[in-house]
Design a protein around this motif. Structure first.
Motif, PDB file in Angstrom:
ATOM      1  N   VAL A 129      -1.741  -2.986 -10.570  1.00  0.00           N
ATOM      2  CA  VAL A 129      -1.827  -2.421 -11.919  1.00  0.00           C
ATOM      3  C   VAL A 129      -3.099  -2.907 -12.600  1.00  0.00           C
ATOM      4  O   VAL A 129      -3.843  -2.119 -13.203  1.00  0.00           O
ATOM      5  CB  VAL A 129      -0.583  -2.797 -12.748  1.00  0.00           C
ATOM      6  N   ARG A 130      -3.376  -4.182 -12.516  1.00  0.00           N
ATOM      7  CA  ARG A 130      -4.557  -4.747 -13.183  1.00  0.00           C
ATOM      8  C   ARG A 130      -5.861  -4.220 -12.595  1.00  0.00           C
ATOM      9  O   ARG A 130      -6.870  -4.104 -13.307  1.00  0.00           O
ATOM     10  CB  ARG A 130      -4.518  -6.270 -13.105  1.00  0.00           C
ATOM     11  N   ALA A 131      -5.839  -3.877 -11.303  1.00  0.00           N
ATOM     12  CA  ALA A 131      -7.039  -3.335 -10.663  1.00  0.00           C
ATOM     13  C   ALA A 131      -7.211  -1.840 -10.916  1.00  0.00           C
ATOM     14  O   ALA A 131      -8.245  -1.273 -10.550  1.00  0.00           O
ATOM     15  CB  ALA A 131      -6.986  -3.591  -9.156  1.00  0.00           C
ATOM     16  N   GLY A 132      -6.225  -1.207 -11.516  1.00  0.00           N
ATOM     17  CA  GLY A 132      -6.307   0.222 -11.800  1.00  0.00           C
ATOM     18  C   GLY A 132      -5.926   1.108 -10.639  1.00  0.00           C
ATOM     19  O   GLY A 132      -6.020   2.336 -10.734  1.00  0.00           O
ATOM     20  N   LEU A 133      -5.500   0.506  -9.525  1.00  0.00           N
ATOM     21  CA  LEU A 133      -5.080   1.316  -8.381  1.00  0.00           C
ATOM     22  C   LEU A 133      -3.717   1.944  -8.617  1.00  0.00           C
ATOM     23  O   LEU A 133      -3.416   3.019  -8.074  1.00  0.00           O
ATOM     24  CB  LEU A 133      -5.027   0.456  -7.114  1.00  0.00           C
ATOM     25  N   LEU A 134      -2.909   1.303  -9.424  1.00  0.00           N
ATOM     26  CA  LEU A 134      -1.572   1.788  -9.739  1.00  0.00           C
ATOM     27  C   LEU A 134      -1.468   1.902 -11.261  1.00  0.00           C
ATOM     28  O   LEU A 134      -1.314   0.892 -11.948  1.00  0.00           O
ATOM     29  CB  LEU A 134      -0.519   0.803  -9.203  1.00  0.00           C
ATOM     30  N   LEU A 215       0.329   7.214  -1.738  1.00  0.00           N
ATOM     31  CA  LEU A 215      -1.070   7.040  -2.121  1.00  0.00           C
ATOM     32  C   LEU A 215      -1.718   8.345  -2.561  1.00  0.00           C
ATOM     33  O   LEU A 215      -2.584   8.348  -3.446  1.00  0.00           O
ATOM     34  CB  LEU A 215      -1.845   6.432  -0.947  1.00  0.00           C
ATOM     35  N   TRP A 216      -1.287   9.454  -1.988  1.00  0.00           N
ATOM     36  CA  TRP A 216      -1.855  10.758  -2.344  1.00  0.00           C
ATOM     37  C   TRP A 216      -1.611  11.113  -3.806  1.00  0.00           C
ATOM     38  O   TRP A 216      -2.352  11.915  -4.396  1.00  0.00           O
ATOM     39  CB  TRP A 216      -1.270  11.864  -1.457  1.00  0.00           C
ATOM     40  N   SER A 217      -0.573  10.532  -4.413  1.00  0.00           N
ATOM     41  CA  SER A 217      -0.214  10.882  -5.783  1.00  0.00           C
ATOM     42  C   SER A 217      -0.939  10.031  -6.825  1.00  0.00           C
ATOM     43  O   SER A 217      -0.856  10.318  -8.021  1.00  0.00           O
ATOM     44  CB  SER A 217       1.299  10.722  -5.981  1.00  0.00           C
ATOM     45  N   PRO A 219      -4.187   8.286  -8.849  1.00  0.00           N
ATOM     46  CA  PRO A 219      -5.560   8.651  -9.203  1.00  0.00           C
ATOM     47  C   PRO A 219      -6.565   8.014  -8.253  1.00  0.00           C
ATOM     48  O   PRO A 219      -6.480   6.823  -7.953  1.00  0.00           O
ATOM     49  CB  PRO A 219      -5.715   8.100 -10.624  1.00  0.00           C
ATOM     50  N   GLY A 220      -7.497   8.812  -7.780  1.00  0.00           N
ATOM     51  CA  GLY A 220      -8.507   8.307  -6.863  1.00  0.00           C
ATOM     52  C   GLY A 220      -8.031   8.162  -5.437  1.00  0.00           C
ATOM     53  O   GLY A 220      -8.809   7.770  -4.575  1.00  0.00           O
ATOM     54  N   ARG A 221      -6.755   8.469  -5.202  1.00  0.00           N
ATOM     55  CA  ARG A 221      -6.172   8.385  -3.858  1.00  0.00           C
ATOM     56  C   ARG A 221      -6.618   7.106  -3.135  1.00  0.00           C
ATOM     57  O   ARG A 221      -7.289   7.140  -2.111  1.00  0.00           O
ATOM     58  CB  ARG A 221      -6.546   9.612  -3.033  1.00  0.00           C
ATOM     59  N   PRO A 222      -6.233   5.947  -3.636  1.00  0.00           N
ATOM     60  CA  PRO A 222      -6.639   4.693  -2.976  1.00  0.00           C
ATOM     61  C   PRO A 222      -6.110   4.637  -1.548  1.00  0.00           C
ATOM     62  O   PRO A 222      -5.018   5.125  -1.260  1.00  0.00           O
ATOM     63  CB  PRO A 222      -5.995   3.619  -3.852  1.00  0.00           C
ATOM     64  N   ALA A 223      -6.894   4.034  -0.683  1.00  0.00           N
ATOM     65  CA  ALA A 223      -6.486   3.898   0.716  1.00  0.00           C
ATOM     66  C   ALA A 223      -5.751   2.571   0.902  1.00  0.00           C
ATOM     67  O   ALA A 223      -5.911   1.623   0.125  1.00  0.00           O
ATOM     68  CB  ALA A 223      -7.712   3.950   1.627  1.00  0.00           C
ATOM     69  N   ALA A 224      -4.954   2.512   1.955  1.00  0.00           N
ATOM     70  CA  ALA A 224      -4.199   1.295   2.243  1.00  0.00           C
ATOM     71  C   ALA A 224      -5.096   0.060   2.356  1.00  0.00           C
ATOM     72  O   ALA A 224      -4.716  -1.017   1.877  1.00  0.00           O
ATOM     73  CB  ALA A 224      -3.372   1.489   3.511  1.00  0.00           C
ATOM     74  N   PRO A 225      -6.304   0.169   2.990  1.00  0.00           N
ATOM     75  CA  PRO A 225      -7.172  -1.014   3.025  1.00  0.00           C
ATOM     76  C   PRO A 225      -7.553  -1.524   1.630  1.00  0.00           C
ATOM     77  O   PRO A 225      -7.727  -2.732   1.445  1.00  0.00           O
ATOM     78  CB  PRO A 225      -8.398  -0.522   3.797  1.00  0.00           C
ATOM     79  N   GLN A 226      -7.670  -0.614   0.646  1.00  0.00           N
ATOM     80  CA  GLN A 226      -7.955  -1.048  -0.721  1.00  0.00           C
ATOM     81  C   GLN A 226      -6.783  -1.838  -1.295  1.00  0.00           C
ATOM     82  O   GLN A 226      -6.972  -2.843  -1.978  1.00  0.00           O
ATOM     83  CB  GLN A 226      -8.231   0.158  -1.622  1.00  0.00           C
ATOM     84  N   ILE A 227      -5.594  -1.332  -1.030  1.00  0.00           N
ATOM     85  CA  ILE A 227      -4.390  -2.031  -1.477  1.00  0.00           C
ATOM     86  C   ILE A 227      -4.358  -3.430  -0.881  1.00  0.00           C
ATOM     87  O   ILE A 227      -4.136  -4.438  -1.563  1.00  0.00           O
ATOM     88  CB  ILE A 227      -3.126  -1.253  -1.078  1.00  0.00           C
ATOM     89  N   HIS A 228      -4.605  -3.490   0.416  1.00  0.00           N
ATOM     90  CA  HIS A 228      -4.584  -4.762   1.132  1.00  0.00           C
ATOM     91  C   HIS A 228      -5.645  -5.714   0.602  1.00  0.00           C
ATOM     92  O   HIS A 228      -5.378  -6.904   0.380  1.00  0.00           O
ATOM     93  CB  HIS A 228      -4.782  -4.502   2.629  1.00  0.00           C
ATOM     94  N   GLU A 229      -6.856  -5.219   0.381  1.00  0.00           N
ATOM     95  CA  GLU A 229      -7.950  -6.055  -0.091  1.00  0.00           C
ATOM     96  C   GLU A 229      -7.690  -6.559  -1.505  1.00  0.00           C
ATOM     97  O   GLU A 229      -8.025  -7.701  -1.845  1.00  0.00           O
ATOM     98  CB  GLU A 229      -9.264  -5.280  -0.059  1.00  0.00           C
ATOM     99  N   THR A 230      -7.073  -5.729  -2.332  1.00  0.00           N
ATOM    100  CA  THR A 230      -6.763  -6.139  -3.703  1.00  0.00           C
ATOM    101  C   THR A 230      -5.784  -7.304  -3.706  1.00  0.00           C
ATOM    102  O   THR A 230      -5.961  -8.286  -4.443  1.00  0.00           O
ATOM    103  CB  THR A 230      -6.184  -4.953  -4.495  1.00  0.00           C
ATOM    104  N   LEU A 231      -4.761  -7.215  -2.893  1.00  0.00           N
ATOM    105  CA  LEU A 231      -3.803  -8.319  -2.796  1.00  0.00           C
ATOM    106  C   LEU A 231      -4.463  -9.569  -2.199  1.00  0.00           C
ATOM    107  O   LEU A 231      -4.243 -10.685  -2.667  1.00  0.00           O
ATOM    108  CB  LEU A 231      -2.601  -7.908  -1.949  1.00  0.00           C
ATOM    109  N   SER A 232      -5.261  -9.370  -1.168  1.00  0.00           N
ATOM    110  CA  SER A 232      -5.930 -10.501  -0.522  1.00  0.00           C
ATOM    111  C   SER A 232      -6.850 -11.231  -1.497  1.00  0.00           C
ATOM    112  O   SER A 232      -6.891 -12.464  -1.530  1.00  0.00           O
ATOM    113  CB  SER A 232      -6.732 -10.021   0.693  1.00  0.00           C
ATOM    114  N   SER A 233      -7.596 -10.474  -2.292  1.00  0.00           N
ATOM    115  CA  SER A 233      -8.498 -11.091  -3.272  1.00  0.00           C
ATOM    116  C   SER A 233      -7.725 -11.809  -4.362  1.00  0.00           C
ATOM    117  O   SER A 233      -8.111 -12.889  -4.814  1.00  0.00           O
ATOM    118  CB  SER A 233      -9.404 -10.019  -3.899  1.00  0.00           C
TER     119      SER A 233
END
Length: 315
Positions: A129-134, A215-217, A219-233
């Motif tokens: 949420v904070r990263a704007g992906l969700l 993910l298709w729904s 905004p910006g259709r984030p990819a799973a690697p982005q999700i993973h990288e956001t959590l990792s960071s």
């Protein structure tokens, strides 16, 4: 002797495990009431006001009553009940939630220990949420299964008592009003409460919390690697949290981290890139209860954060 800690409700499931993690430590001392005075209001009042930190392992109403008994302005309180998790003036005791949260816990005299299910859900959702992906108004579903110890003595007796009749698996919270929803929504940053589906399996402790995403729904259709990288960071360098490699398949054991204060995150992605599943594995009696309480206690008393949290504590 170190600071004095009093556990009000030390005969319950969480209280017993906190005691097990604190006994033998030389950097603090435990105040204990004799068995015949454990429920004596005056004895409790005296101990609550004589200690440096009171840990409340009580039902919600009793926790509120205990706080009202405290008139010593120097007594700090760590409440393991649901009573104060979204209350004004209380800090939410999830040190990894934000970069400044551990300091907030360290500096507060009133800290609310998180719920077990929300610990997994918040740590999954909040960074996204904070990263704007969700977006905050995204409809979210949280599915979870816990060991039966999460239900306290009554449920434990259904599985371990002489007339044990606990089912192999059952879902509950089907009225969609689970008591963990307020903290789950507030601390995740969601605009609306998620649909939360908790369940219990025939194993004593351990927990699996999962959030599926289309993910298709988003905004910006984030990819799973982005999700993973956001959590990792978000959790880089954290002692008790780790993000496992991105995967396309596998199995998860809710009991894998039993006896620890750890949380392991798993991100699974489908071949199309349109869906992913994020799961958190933790011990509902560890990072979901007593382990988190000891971590918060250490911070509040200015002690080593990892003290008493070395795996493993017997169930």
């Amino acid at each position: 002797m170190g600071p004095k800690v009093f556990i009000d409700g030390d005969a319950g499931t969480t209280g017993l495990q906190i005691v097990a993690r604190l006994e033998g430590r030389r950097d603090l001392s435990l105040l204990r009431l004799p068995e015949d005075r454990r429920k004596d209001p005056e004895a409790r009042r005296e101990a609550l006001n004589a200690c440096d930190l009171a840990v409340l392992c009580l039902p919600d109403a009793a926790a509120r009553e205990a706080v009202a008994m405290i008139d010593n302005p120097e007594t700090r309180v760590l409440d393991a009940s649901t009573a104060h998790r979204t209350a004004e003036g209380w800090v939410y005791g999830l040190p990894e939630m934000d970069a400044a949260q551990a300091e907030a816990v360290r500096g507060s005299k009133r800290v609310a220990n998180p719920g077990c299910y929300p610990t997994g859900a918040i740590l999954i959702l909040r960074p996204l949420v904070r990263a704007g992906l969700l977006p905050a108004d995204t409809p979210v579903t949280v599915n979870a299964v816990s060991g039966y110890s999460g239900g306290g003595k009554a449920l434990i007796a259904r599985y371990e008592g002489e007339t044990a009749d606990g089912p192999d698996f059952f879902a509950y919270g089907l009225d969609l009003k689970h008591k963990h929803l307020p903290e789950m929504q507030a601390c995740s940053g969601l605009s609306h409460a998620p649909i939360f589906q908790p369940s219990v399996g025939r194993f004593r402790q351990g927990m699996l919390v999962s959030v599926p995403l289309h993910l298709w729904s988003l905004p910006g259709r984030p990819a799973a690697p982005q999700i993973h990288e956001t959590l990792s960071s978000a959790y880089a360098g954290q002692r008790f949290l780790r993000v496992e490699p991105l995967a396309a398949a596998g199995t998860l054991d809710p009991q894998a981290l039993n006896g620890s204060n750890d949380v392991a995150f798993h991100v699974f992605a489908d071949a199309s890139g349109e869906r992913c599943l994020i799961s958190a594995v933790l011990d509902n009696l560890g990072k979901g209860a007593s382990g988190a309480a000891v971590q918060n206690l250490n911070l509040m008393l200015g002690l080593e954060e990892v003290a008493g949290l070395e795996p493993a504590i017997a169930a």
